[in-house]
Design an enzyme around this catalytic site. Structure first.
Site, mmCIF file in Angstrom:
data_model
loop_
_atom_site.group_PDB
_atom_site.id
_atom_site.type_symbol
_atom_site.label_atom_id
_atom_site.label_comp_id
_atom_site.label_asym_id
_atom_site.label_seq_id
_atom_site.Cartn_x
_atom_site.Cartn_y
_atom_site.Cartn_z
ATOM 1 N N ASP A 35 7.369 -3.697 1.797
ATOM 2 C CA ASP A 35 6.340 -4.725 1.946
ATOM 3 C C ASP A 35 5.805 -5.171 0.588
ATOM 4 O O ASP A 35 5.274 -4.358 -0.171
ATOM 5 C CB ASP A 35 5.193 -4.170 2.813
ATOM 6 C CG ASP A 35 4.104 -5.195 3.060
ATOM 7 O OD1 ASP A 35 4.178 -5.879 4.093
ATOM 8 O OD2 ASP A 35 3.187 -5.313 2.222
ATOM 9 N N TYR B 190 0.605 -9.729 -5.529
ATOM 10 C CA TYR B 190 0.664 -8.406 -6.152
ATOM 11 C C TYR B 190 1.324 -8.465 -7.536
ATOM 12 O O TYR B 190 1.187 -7.539 -8.333
ATOM 13 C CB TYR B 190 1.480 -7.418 -5.306
ATOM 14 C CG TYR B 190 1.010 -7.182 -3.894
ATOM 15 C CD1 TYR B 190 -0.304 -7.414 -3.503
ATOM 16 C CD2 TYR B 190 1.907 -6.716 -2.931
ATOM 17 C CE1 TYR B 190 -0.705 -7.197 -2.195
ATOM 18 C CE2 TYR B 190 1.515 -6.487 -1.625
ATOM 19 C CZ TYR B 190 0.203 -6.732 -1.261
ATOM 20 O OH TYR B 190 -0.179 -6.513 0.034
ATOM 21 N N HIS C 155 -0.819 -14.800 3.525
ATOM 22 C CA HIS C 155 -1.506 -13.558 3.159
ATOM 23 C C HIS C 155 -2.940 -13.477 3.687
ATOM 24 O O HIS C 155 -3.444 -12.388 3.966
ATOM 25 C CB HIS C 155 -1.507 -13.401 1.638
ATOM 26 C CG HIS C 155 -1.630 -11.999 1.164
ATOM 27 N ND1 HIS C 155 -0.996 -11.532 0.045
ATOM 28 C CD2 HIS C 155 -2.303 -10.937 1.651
ATOM 29 C CE1 HIS C 155 -1.283 -10.250 -0.134
ATOM 30 N NE2 HIS C 155 -2.084 -9.870 0.818
ATOM 31 N N SER D 192 -1.467 -12.680 7.912
ATOM 32 C CA SER D 192 -2.133 -11.443 7.492
ATOM 33 C C SER D 192 -3.622 -11.731 7.354
ATOM 34 O O SER D 192 -4.011 -12.823 6.904
ATOM 35 C CB SER D 192 -1.551 -10.953 6.165
ATOM 36 O OG SER D 192 -2.143 -9.736 5.755
ATOM 37 N N GLN E 50 -0.706 -8.882 9.924
ATOM 38 C CA GLN E 50 -0.940 -7.649 9.165
ATOM 39 C C GLN E 50 -2.413 -7.597 8.765
ATOM 40 O O GLN E 50 -2.899 -8.478 8.053
ATOM 41 C CB GLN E 50 -0.047 -7.594 7.921
ATOM 42 C CG GLN E 50 -0.140 -6.253 7.197
ATOM 43 C CD GLN E 50 0.693 -6.186 5.937
ATOM 44 O OE1 GLN E 50 0.163 -5.965 4.853
ATOM 45 N NE2 GLN E 50 1.999 -6.380 6.067
ATOM 46 N N LEU F 153 -4.723 4.911 6.006
ATOM 47 C CA LEU F 153 -5.205 6.223 5.563
ATOM 48 C C LEU F 153 -6.592 6.173 4.934
ATOM 49 O O LEU F 153 -7.097 7.193 4.449
ATOM 50 C CB LEU F 153 -4.215 6.833 4.559
ATOM 51 C CG LEU F 153 -2.768 6.978 5.033
ATOM 52 C CD1 LEU F 153 -1.922 7.660 3.965
ATOM 53 C CD2 LEU F 153 -2.692 7.754 6.333
ATOM 54 N N THR G 179 2.122 1.930 4.324
ATOM 55 C CA THR G 179 1.446 2.851 3.416
ATOM 56 C C THR G 179 2.239 2.956 2.122
ATOM 57 O O THR G 179 3.256 2.280 1.951
ATOM 58 C CB THR G 179 1.270 4.229 4.085
ATOM 59 O OG1 THR G 179 0.417 5.040 3.269
ATOM 60 C CG2 THR G 179 2.611 4.927 4.304
ATOM 61 N N THR G 180 1.786 3.784 1.208
ATOM 62 C CA THR G 180 2.483 3.902 -0.066
ATOM 63 C C THR G 180 2.220 5.266 -0.706
ATOM 64 O O THR G 180 1.271 5.959 -0.327
ATOM 65 C CB THR G 180 2.066 2.781 -1.043
ATOM 66 O OG1 THR G 180 2.969 2.726 -2.139
ATOM 67 C CG2 THR G 180 0.652 3.007 -1.567
ATOM 68 N N SER H 250 3.740 7.503 -4.604
ATOM 69 C CA SER H 250 4.787 7.680 -5.605
ATOM 70 C C SER H 250 5.312 9.107 -5.577
ATOM 71 O O SER H 250 6.183 9.471 -6.362
ATOM 72 C CB SER H 250 4.241 7.358 -7.001
ATOM 73 O OG SER H 250 3.152 8.220 -7.311
ATOM 74 N N ARG I 267 5.079 13.590 -0.401
ATOM 75 C CA ARG I 267 4.200 12.863 0.507
ATOM 76 C C ARG I 267 4.983 11.809 1.296
ATOM 77 O O ARG I 267 4.771 11.627 2.497
ATOM 78 C CB ARG I 267 3.064 12.212 -0.296
ATOM 79 C CG ARG I 267 1.931 11.685 0.567
ATOM 80 C CD ARG I 267 0.702 11.410 -0.266
ATOM 81 N NE ARG I 267 0.100 12.618 -0.788
ATOM 82 C CZ ARG I 267 -0.786 12.648 -1.778
ATOM 83 N NH1 ARG I 267 -1.141 11.517 -2.364
ATOM 84 N NH2 ARG I 267 -1.303 13.784 -2.174
#
Length: 297
Positions: free
Chosen positions: A59, A64, A119, A153, A175, A204, A247-248, A250, A254
């Site tokens: 996504d 961004y 958006h 969105s 969204q 989250l 979600t995201t 790095s 996780r």
């Protein structure tokens, strides 16, 4: 860590296309204020890691300023295009949507996206005609084949009502920020009535930005019962309502853990308990400059 042998289920959109029920987001945590700044190698590596871990739904958004990084990750991943579901969104160049999709596709290195979203509706400042005109341009993008599905969105009922008056193609999905502390009243029921699917960003937030609320004990109890983390309980709460979770992270561990949400299900009663506990507390993580502090729309 070995890739989990988990098959991520899909949600069927109103147009018949399918979207994976969990997506990897390249916004919030990775947002770049300057589109001319150097590529963020950490994001490229993280997105490649997500793909390697098993995420196929990616996504992004023009605002961004990370579409080039996402495109590099897709190219370097070695995964064939038809195995991936790529979303991007338009708002910076909302005045010229056909031009905006071309710019996004060039940055992504793709000839089409699977899902293209407006958006946010706030550019229109309540002008129904402006929303309708922009949706007509989105329909042009879909007709050109540059986006398989189109949607929106951050739209609320008045915005959706406006475009549905003139739409030839119904928005496939909306969204929105969605979690137990921001359930938007009857908005979910409205979407079901109009056959528009929902994707949730910020699922989250009750534990990442609003910990200490009334949900904490219940999430801890359910996490213990299912031998997962409170975050996975929140993701499952979203998915058990047939809503896509975006979600995201790095961190490989996780990312892998999040995919465990497809190894268990909450009971209908548990979903309801989380909803009820969340309704006692209000928290909005995004667009606070648009909404009044206590506005739960």
């Amino acid at each position: 860590m070995a890739k989990l042998d988990i098959n991520i289920p899909d949600l069927t959109l109103p147009d018949g296309n399918k979207i994976p029920l969990i997506g990897y987001g390249t916004g919030t945590a990775w947002f770049k204020t300057d589109g001319n700044s150097p590529k963020d190698q950490k994001l490229i590596d993280a997105a490649k890691l997500a793909i390697k871990t098993g995420y196929t739904h990616l996504d992004g958004a023009e605002v961004y300023n990370t579409e080039e990084e996402l495109g590099d990750a897709i190219k370097q991943s070695g995964v064939s295009r038809d195995k991936l579901f790529v979303t991007t969104k338009v708002i910076t160049n909302i005045q010229d949507i056909p031009g905006a999709i071309d710019t996004s596709l060039k940055k992504l290195g793709l000839d089409h996206v699977d899902l293209y979203l407006i958006h946010a509706p706030f550019f229109a400042k309540g002008d129904e005609t402006a929303l309708q005109q922009k949706w007509a341009q989105m329909e042009e993008v879909a007709a050109s084949g540059k986006a398989k599905s189109i949607g929106v969105s951050n739209f609320l009922k008045p915005h959706l009502d406006a475009i549905l008056k003139t739409a030839k193609v119904r928005p496939a999905i909306n969204q929105i920020e969605f979690h137990p502390y921001l359930q938007h009243g009857d908005l979910v029921a409205y979407h079901k009535n109009k056959d528009i699917k929902i994707a949730a960003y910020g699922p989250l937030l009750p534990i990442t930005k609003a910990s200490g609320g009334p949900l904490d004990p219940l999430l801890a109890s359910l996490a213990k019962k299912y031998a997962v983390s409170p975050g996975e309980i929140l993701l499952r709460w979203v998915i058990d309502q047939d809503i896509v979770a975006v979600t995201t992270s790095s961190k490989e561990q996780r990312l892998s853990d999040y995919l465990r949400v497809f190894t268990f299900k909450l009971t209908p009663k548990e979903v309801e308990e989380i909803s009820d506990a969340g309704k006692d507390h209000h928290f909005r993580g995004f667009w606070n400059h648009i909404f009044d502090k206590e506005d739960r729309a």
